[in-house]
Write a protein that holds these residues in place. Sequence first.
Motif, PDB file in Angstrom:
ATOM      1  N   VAL A 239       5.160 -28.704  32.657  1.00 38.65           N
ATOM      2  CA  VAL A 239       6.240 -27.831  32.162  1.00 38.65           C
ATOM      3  C   VAL A 239       6.792 -28.412  30.855  1.00 38.65           C
ATOM      4  O   VAL A 239       7.123 -27.670  29.926  1.00 38.65           O
ATOM      5  N   ALA A 240       6.874 -29.741  30.770  1.00 36.73           N
ATOM      6  CA  ALA A 240       7.362 -30.385  29.543  1.00 36.73           C
ATOM      7  C   ALA A 240       6.415 -30.146  28.372  1.00 36.73           C
ATOM      8  O   ALA A 240       6.831 -30.236  27.212  1.00 36.73           O
ATOM      9  N   TYR A 241       5.147 -29.840  28.646  1.00 37.63           N
ATOM     10  CA  TYR A 241       4.204 -29.523  27.575  1.00 37.63           C
ATOM     11  C   TYR A 241       4.640 -28.277  26.790  1.00 37.63           C
ATOM     12  O   TYR A 241       4.344 -28.164  25.596  1.00 37.63           O
ATOM     13  N   VAL A 242       5.285 -27.341  27.460  1.00 39.02           N
ATOM     14  CA  VAL A 242       5.618 -26.058  26.807  1.00 39.02           C
ATOM     15  C   VAL A 242       6.622 -26.280  25.667  1.00 39.02           C
ATOM     16  O   VAL A 242       6.319 -25.963  24.505  1.00 39.02           O
ATOM     17  N   PRO A 243       7.828 -26.829  25.926  1.00 42.30           N
ATOM     18  CA  PRO A 243       8.732 -27.094  24.784  1.00 42.30           C
ATOM     19  C   PRO A 243       8.165 -28.133  23.828  1.00 42.30           C
ATOM     20  O   PRO A 243       8.429 -28.086  22.621  1.00 42.30           O
ATOM     21  N   GLY A 244       7.375 -29.074  24.354  1.00 38.76           N
ATOM     22  CA  GLY A 244       6.788 -30.089  23.485  1.00 38.76           C
ATOM     23  C   GLY A 244       5.875 -29.470  22.439  1.00 38.76           C
ATOM     24  O   GLY A 244       5.967 -29.796  21.246  1.00 38.76           O
ATOM     25  N   ARG A 245       5.028 -28.567  22.843  1.00 36.81           N
ATOM     26  CA  ARG A 245       4.100 -27.945  21.891  1.00 36.81           C
ATOM     27  C   ARG A 245       4.815 -26.975  20.959  1.00 36.81           C
ATOM     28  O   ARG A 245       4.409 -26.829  19.797  1.00 36.81           O
ATOM     29  N   PHE A 246       5.853 -26.334  21.423  1.00 39.45           N
ATOM     30  CA  PHE A 246       6.633 -25.493  20.512  1.00 39.45           C
ATOM     31  C   PHE A 246       7.345 -26.354  19.471  1.00 39.45           C
ATOM     32  O   PHE A 246       7.469 -25.964  18.303  1.00 39.45           O
ATOM     33  N   ALA A 247       7.811 -27.529  19.880  1.00 37.61           N
ATOM     34  CA  ALA A 247       8.456 -28.439  18.927  1.00 37.61           C
ATOM     35  C   ALA A 247       7.446 -28.945  17.899  1.00 37.61           C
ATOM     36  O   ALA A 247       7.736 -29.005  16.696  1.00 37.61           O
ATOM     37  N   TYR A 248       6.255 -29.332  18.356  1.00 34.94           N
ATOM     38  CA  TYR A 248       5.199 -29.737  17.435  1.00 34.94           C
ATOM     39  C   TYR A 248       4.900 -28.613  16.446  1.00 34.94           C
ATOM     40  O   TYR A 248       4.701 -28.849  15.246  1.00 34.94           O
ATOM     41  N   SER A 249       4.840 -27.379  16.960  1.00 35.31           N
ATOM     42  CA  SER A 249       4.538 -26.229  16.106  1.00 35.31           C
ATOM     43  C   SER A 249       5.563 -26.078  14.993  1.00 35.31           C
ATOM     44  O   SER A 249       5.225 -25.773  13.843  1.00 35.31           O
ATOM     45  N   ALA A 250       6.829 -26.313  15.315  1.00 37.71           N
ATOM     46  CA  ALA A 250       7.897 -26.163  14.320  1.00 37.71           C
ATOM     47  C   ALA A 250       7.921 -27.316  13.321  1.00 37.71           C
ATOM     48  O   ALA A 250       8.282 -27.130  12.155  1.00 37.71           O
TER      49      ALA A 250
END
Length: 381
Positions: free
Chosen positions: A234-245
């Motif tokens: 579940v932590a992967y989801v916000p983590g990858r969105f943060a990387y994307s930004a």
Amino acid sequence: MALTGAMMQARGAVLPTLEGFFVVPEWQLGLVAPAGTVGYLLVVVVFGTGAGHFDARRLLAVGAFGAGVALLAMGLAPSFLFFLGAIVVRGAMTGFLRGLDRPLLSHLYPSNRGRLFNLYDGTWAVGAASGPLAVVVALRLGSWRLVYAALAVALFVLAVLFWRLESPTVESKEQPLTRARLGELLRQPEVIALLAALFLVTGVEGGLFTWLPYYANGELPGGWAEVTLTAMLVAYVPGRFAYSALTERVGPLNLLIGVLGLLLPAFAFTFFVADGLWVLAGVVAVGLLISGVFPTMMAYATDAVPEYSGPVNALATGTASVAVGSVPAVMGVVVGGSDAATAMRLLLAPLAAALGVVVLARIGEGRRAAAEAGGSPTVDD
């Protein structure tokens, strides 16, 4: 992408159940990951390096349908050996999907690869987080076999959609890969850094995906161990969105140096110091930080040779597959000879090595930029 994540993570979550159901030792459970890698690796390399020369829509449909059939076989497996055989077939069929997905995205959105790759892999994280939960639900309903039946149905639907959709129009074209050009590609500094870093980091991810539920059974109070892998994913989801930004703002290598620098103490705390529910908190932090390394490194290398996105994807995915398949198998031997805690702690070494690789890549990037600036012609007024 979401379904491939669910398939992969259901595999790790179901291991403790399979151990008792089929009555197999730990070292045989460690064969689950490499079994999924065998066919997957071959198909990804063959069809990924030839991306642009095949009918992608048909191959995606065949891969989805074949993976669904293999999942049904896994759910009906009468023995652990049959289960392993079905995993080999499922891996091969998944290879059609993963060998062509990023090359298509790379040519559809050539100017935003870092952001798009992280967003795309964010959907993998959503599916991956759902996989262990699906196993828990299936066990509550009476059998682990139900999760594979549900995934098979979803893939059959996906196969129909692929077959009926029209092929997309891309903005750029994939160039034919010759033997000479493959040698040049493998000497590209960005590609060398990609393969080295991915082998190290995805090996750690593979170890966590496979053995974290087993480790958590001995570290967390009853009931909490089942949700540990899901919490990390579940932590992967916000983590990858943060990387994307962030990746386009600070640059992929600068971002990775900062994140890996934070990941090392977080990992050390989780598996060397923490106990009880602090382990769960540490696992969430590890998932948040490690989540975007793969897509960010992929975008970094693809930007260097965009006309060969298929071969880059195939090489990276193949390297990651070898790591994801081999590291859990080695950990299985360690678990059998010692314990899961020792196996987890050994994963700190490849993470430290990955940070070293990225630092060296950043130094090399700076030197190449300085050389290009120094060698550029000047114009007198």
